[in-house]
Design a protein around this motif. Structure first.
Motif, short mmCIF file in Angstrom:
data_model
loop_
_atom_site.label_atom_id
_atom_site.label_comp_id
_atom_site.label_asym_id
_atom_site.label_seq_id
_atom_site.Cartn_x
_atom_site.Cartn_y
_atom_site.Cartn_z
N ASP A 74 0.83 -1.21 0.00
CA ASP A 74 0.00 0.00 0.00
C ASP A 74 0.87 1.26 0.00
OD1 ASP A 74 -2.62 1.39 0.30
OD2 ASP A 74 -1.72 2.01 2.21
N TYR A 75 1.94 1.24 0.78
CA TYR A 75 2.85 2.40 0.83
C TYR A 75 3.42 2.69 -0.55
CZ TYR A 75 7.08 5.09 1.38
OH TYR A 75 8.06 6.04 1.21
N PHE A 76 3.93 1.67 -1.24
CA PHE A 76 4.53 1.90 -2.55
C PHE A 76 3.50 2.34 -3.59
CE2 PHE A 76 8.03 -0.92 -0.94
CZ PHE A 76 8.96 0.11 -0.88
N ARG A 77 2.28 1.82 -3.50
CA ARG A 77 1.22 2.29 -4.41
C ARG A 77 0.93 3.76 -4.16
NH1 ARG A 77 -0.47 -2.81 -3.49
NH2 ARG A 77 -1.79 -2.28 -1.71
N GLN A 78 0.80 4.14 -2.90
CA GLN A 78 0.50 5.54 -2.55
C GLN A 78 1.66 6.46 -2.92
OE1 GLN A 78 -2.46 6.66 -1.41
NE2 GLN A 78 -3.22 4.57 -1.54
#
Length: 127
Positions: A74-78
């Motif tokens: 989720d962090y890398f997508r955001q």
């Protein structure tokens, strides 16, 4: 219960690819009790890549097995840090990162940093 007054569990997430603290990473803390893994806390890292308060502190911190679960996917997508495969609709390499550790009977300050990049990670017991 662990003894001592300086008992606490903290974490810090650094994005090694960008050379910055990793803000907005969802972190869960679970206690491992056989097949059970009750959720104790859930929080997101702040702009400094840290949590605003310790995950456990004082009498909350008891000896036993714990798991921190970091939502790297989720962090890398955001953050827009997708691999070539992820840019085509495939998920990135890392998703959820579990870090399991033992808190001893003597307690103390347990600091568990996560050094993160899209292709890998590292952790250790910090101070």
């Amino acid at each position: 219960m662990v003894s001592g007054h300086d008992n606490k569990l903290t974490t810090h997430v650094l994005d090694l690819a960008r050379g910055l603290p990793a803000a907005g990473v969802r972190v869960e803390l679970r206690r491992l009790e056989g097949e059970k893994r009750p959720l104790l806390r859930s929080a997101r890292t702040n702009a400094e890549g840290r949590l605003d308060v310790p995950l456990l502190e004082g009498p909350e911190m008891t000896a036993g097995e714990y798991e921190l679960l970091f939502d790297a996917g989720d962090y890398f997508r955001q953050a827009g840090q997708l691999t070539a495969a992820a840019a085509t609709g495939e998920p990135g390499f890392l998703s959820l990162i579990p870090v399991r550790f033992h808190v001893g009977a003597k307690g103390g300050h347990y600091h568990v940093p996560l050094l993160l990049s899209p292709g890998g990670y590292s952790t250790y017991r910090g101070s």
